[in-house]
Structure formats: C-alpha cells, structure tokens
Design a protein around this motif. Structure first.
Motif, PDB file in Angstrom:
ATOM      1  N   THR A  67       0.672  -1.167   0.074  1.00 42.69           N
ATOM      2  CA  THR A  67       0.215   0.596  -0.134  1.00 42.69           C
ATOM      3  C   THR A  67       0.371   1.267  -0.141  1.00 42.69           C
ATOM      4  OG1 THR A  67      -1.377  -1.594   1.778  1.00 42.69           O
ATOM      5  CG2 THR A  67      -1.977   1.155   1.232  1.00 42.69           C
ATOM      6  N   ALA A  68       2.303   1.640   0.472  1.00 38.72           N
ATOM      7  CA  ALA A  68       2.789   2.511   0.446  1.00 38.72           C
ATOM      8  C   ALA A  68       3.364   2.551  -0.087  1.00 38.72           C
ATOM      9  CB  ALA A  68       3.898   1.939   2.040  1.00 38.72           C
ATOM     10  N   LEU A  69       3.708   1.648  -1.278  1.00 32.57           N
ATOM     11  CA  LEU A  69       4.493   1.801  -2.818  1.00 32.57           C
ATOM     12  C   LEU A  69       2.895   2.550  -3.553  1.00 32.57           C
ATOM     13  CD1 LEU A  69       5.685  -1.211  -4.031  1.00 32.57           C
ATOM     14  CD2 LEU A  69       6.612   0.301  -2.891  1.00 32.57           C
ATOM     15  N   LEU A  70       2.099   3.398  -3.592  1.00 36.95           N
ATOM     16  CA  LEU A  70       0.831   3.833  -3.801  1.00 36.95           C
ATOM     17  C   LEU A  70       1.576   5.471  -3.473  1.00 36.95           C
ATOM     18  CD1 LEU A  70      -2.681   1.407  -2.836  1.00 36.95           C
ATOM     19  CD2 LEU A  70      -1.249   1.644  -5.698  1.00 36.95           C
ATOM     20  N   GLU A 113       3.059   0.926  11.171  1.00 32.52           N
ATOM     21  CA  GLU A 113       4.935   1.426  10.290  1.00 32.52           C
ATOM     22  C   GLU A 113       4.620   2.011   8.574  1.00 32.52           C
ATOM     23  OE1 GLU A 113       6.303  -2.418   8.840  1.00 32.52           O
ATOM     24  OE2 GLU A 113       6.435  -2.607  11.285  1.00 32.52           O
ATOM     25  N   HIS A 114       3.429   2.042   8.656  1.00 36.44           N
ATOM     26  CA  HIS A 114       2.747   3.480   7.516  1.00 36.44           C
ATOM     27  C   HIS A 114       1.013   4.044   7.318  1.00 36.44           C
ATOM     28  CE1 HIS A 114       5.430  -0.134   5.403  1.00 36.44           C
ATOM     29  NE2 HIS A 114       4.821  -0.645   5.608  1.00 36.44           N
ATOM     30  N   ALA A 166      -1.834  11.099  -3.456  1.00 37.36           N
ATOM     31  CA  ALA A 166      -2.992  10.871  -2.805  1.00 37.36           C
ATOM     32  C   ALA A 166      -3.722  10.929  -1.552  1.00 37.36           C
ATOM     33  CB  ALA A 166      -2.894   9.435  -3.727  1.00 37.36           C
ATOM     34  N   ARG A 167      -4.958  10.413  -1.496  1.00 37.41           N
ATOM     35  CA  ARG A 167      -5.886   9.731  -0.018  1.00 37.41           C
ATOM     36  C   ARG A 167      -5.369   8.420  -0.485  1.00 37.41           C
ATOM     37  NH1 ARG A 167     -11.216  10.328   2.275  1.00 37.41           N
ATOM     38  NH2 ARG A 167     -11.824  11.617   0.179  1.00 37.41           N
ATOM     39  N   ILE A 168      -5.045   7.850   0.438  1.00 32.14           N
ATOM     40  CA  ILE A 168      -5.289   6.442   0.285  1.00 32.14           C
ATOM     41  C   ILE A 168      -6.185   5.164   1.776  1.00 32.14           C
ATOM     42  CG2 ILE A 168      -3.672   4.345  -0.224  1.00 32.14           C
ATOM     43  CD1 ILE A 168      -1.380   6.099  -1.774  1.00 32.14           C
ATOM     44  N   SER A 195      -2.342  11.195   2.383  1.00 30.69           N
ATOM     45  CA  SER A 195      -2.363  10.632   4.157  1.00 30.69           C
ATOM     46  C   SER A 195      -2.801   9.173   3.262  1.00 30.69           C
ATOM     47  CB  SER A 195      -3.944  10.864   4.082  1.00 30.69           C
ATOM     48  OG  SER A 195      -4.610  10.841   3.798  1.00 30.69           O
ATOM     49  N   LEU A 196      -2.007   8.603   4.244  1.00 32.64           N
ATOM     50  CA  LEU A 196      -2.357   6.883   4.412  1.00 32.64           C
ATOM     51  C   LEU A 196      -3.080   5.939   5.611  1.00 32.64           C
ATOM     52  CD1 LEU A 196      -1.245   4.138   2.471  1.00 32.64           C
ATOM     53  CD2 LEU A 196       0.729   4.217   3.593  1.00 32.64           C
TER      54      LEU A 196
END
Length: 289
Positions: free
Chosen positions: A69-72, A97-98, A79-81, A107-108
C-alpha cells in the motif's frame, strides 16, 4: 459469479470481526518473503495508467501489512489512500509502520473491512487489490459495483496467484482429504476453484465497458533456507489449516511434518536453493470517460 448491472455508489457497514472460517494471519511470517511477494505488485503498478485527478482517492482491497500500500504513495504522493483488510493482526502492523501523512501532502490510513462485502462510499480514482481476491469466492460479482464507484477515467486493477494446480496446493488438498485429517480439515486445501482464467476476467471486465488489459506471468523464484516452500506457504495457503488446528500443537506438528515431506519430493533443493515456479494473473480495467 456474475456481473449484474452496477448499483449506485453507496456505503455498506462491514462486519466488526472475522467470520469463524477466516484464517488467522501472521504478518511476520508473511513478510519473510516480502521481496518475492512484492514483485508482482510492482509489475502491476508500473502498468496502471495515469489517474484522472491530481490528488487521487485510492482504495487498496486486502492491504495486508501495508508494505505494498505504501508503494501507491510513492507514485501518487498527493493521494488519499486507504487500505482495507479483515485481519486485525495485519491492520495493526500496517498502521504502526505506514499510516500517516505522506511527503507529497497526501495521507495513508487503514480500516477494518471485509472486501467480500465492501462497496465504494465515495468516488475513487483507483481501486487496487494485491494477492487478496483469491480469498473471496464471490469477487467477480463485485466488479460492477467497484467499477461503478470509479470516477470517469479511473482504474480497477488486481493481481492474484494462479498456481492452485501446482504441487504446493494439490498436495495440500490431498493431505487435508486423507482419513487422518479429513474430519478437521476437509476442503481447506482446495479453496480456490472459484478463480477464473485470464480470458474469463478479460471478458467480464470488457462487458462492463472498460478498456481492459489482462496477462499472466510465471515467476521462477529461487527460495533459500531449510524447507523454503513450506516456509512460503506458512504465510499464505497454510493459514486456514493452521487456524483450524488452533492450539493443538501435536496436530500442527504432525501435519507440518507430513506436508514437509511431500513438498521435499515435489520441490527438491539445488546447489543454490529451491526453484519455486509461481504463476500470477493480472488485470487492469480503465473506466471509459
């Protein structure tokens, strides 16, 4: 599995706990082979087209421990992920961690959801899933609603394992169906008959009015260490079996020894490791403007 007419975009309340049959996940075991497991997602990500907005809204269905997911966020920094997963263990690892703001101003975050019933609650630019839909027997029936939840020009993309006829899985299914294990494990080694072939995914997604690209790749992975194929499947295919056996450590030990011996015969080690062929199926569907 069918592609009914897509309903309007709407939200749905998700179950607040795993079903009794849901496997218990071990993020640490899963991440032991993070390099090999990440590579197909990197290949998928490289072929996803540009998204329709500068600060896209992205959903990752079955996000696991959040490492992919962090790769996105690396590609779409504004992006808002949101990563969605059913496993509390995976979500805790992902959030620790992410989660948080991204360097580009996005944001993630991570939320508990059953992707078997998840529906978009707002328009998305990208809905993506990495090695998760194989756990959802009804997933082709959700394609219409997920694509309907995309903005015009948005993309739905996924990759799933396609190796369920390989010895790693056929031997597991046969062992679960032996007289010793059948009363406790019947069916747990053969859970993937609902998966479609690449051409079927192409047809279903095209019928929904998308521009579609579907392909498959077999990765010939060199696994190292003692009984590396067993170690690999402990993070994925074996999870339902280990969950069913629970705290019965004697049964767990006996099952793993029998399965280990079968895998040693099917995947003999070489001088530099054990070759493990791993077929993957990929699909990218872009919603027409």
């Amino acid at each position: 599995m069918h592609s009914d007419a897509a309903p309007a975009v709407r939200s749905r309340t998700v179950t607040e706990g795993p079903t009794p049959s849901a496997p218990t996940w071990d993020p640490q075991q899963y991440l032991r082979h993070a390099g090999h497991r990440t590579r197909p997602f990197v290949d998928l990500l490289a072929r996803i087209p540009d998204l329709p907005t500068q600060a896209p809204r992205i959903a990752d269905l079955g996000c696991g421990p959040g490492n992919v997911t962090a790769l996105l966020a690396d590609r779409w920094s504004k992006a808002r992920i949101t990563g969605y997963d059913l496993s509390r263990e995976m979500l805790e690892r992902a959030a620790e961690e992410h989660a948080g703001p991204t360097p580009g101003g996005g944001s993630l975050d991570f939320r508990h959801a059953d992707i078997a019933s998840w529906l978009p609650e707002e328009p998305y630019d990208l809905i993506v899933s990495n090695a998760a839909l194989q756990w959802v027997p009804s997933h082709p029936g959700s394609f219409a609603a997920w694509i309907n939840g995309l903005r015009p020009g948005g993309t739905f993309a996924f990759q799933i394992p396609g190796n369920f006829q390989a010895p790693s899985h056929s031997l597991l299914a046969a062992l679960c169906d032996t007289p010793r294990w059948r009363p406790r494990l019947a069916g747990l080694g053969a859970r993937y008959i609902h998966l479609l072939e690449p051409g079927e995914y192409l047809a279903r997604l095209t019928e929904l009015g998308c521009a579609v690209e579907v392909w498959e790749t077999t990765y010939y992975q060199m696994l190292t260490g003692p009984d590396p194929v067993l170690d690999w499947v402990k993070g994925t295919a074996l999870r339902p079996v280990l969950t069913a056996l629970g705290e019965d450590q004697e049964a767990v030990s006996d099952f793993l020894l029998q399965y280990r011996d079968l895998l040693r015969g099917a995947y003999p080690p070489g001088p530099r490791g054990t070759v493990f062929p791993f077929r993957r199926v990929f699909a990218i569907a872009r919603k027409e403007n």
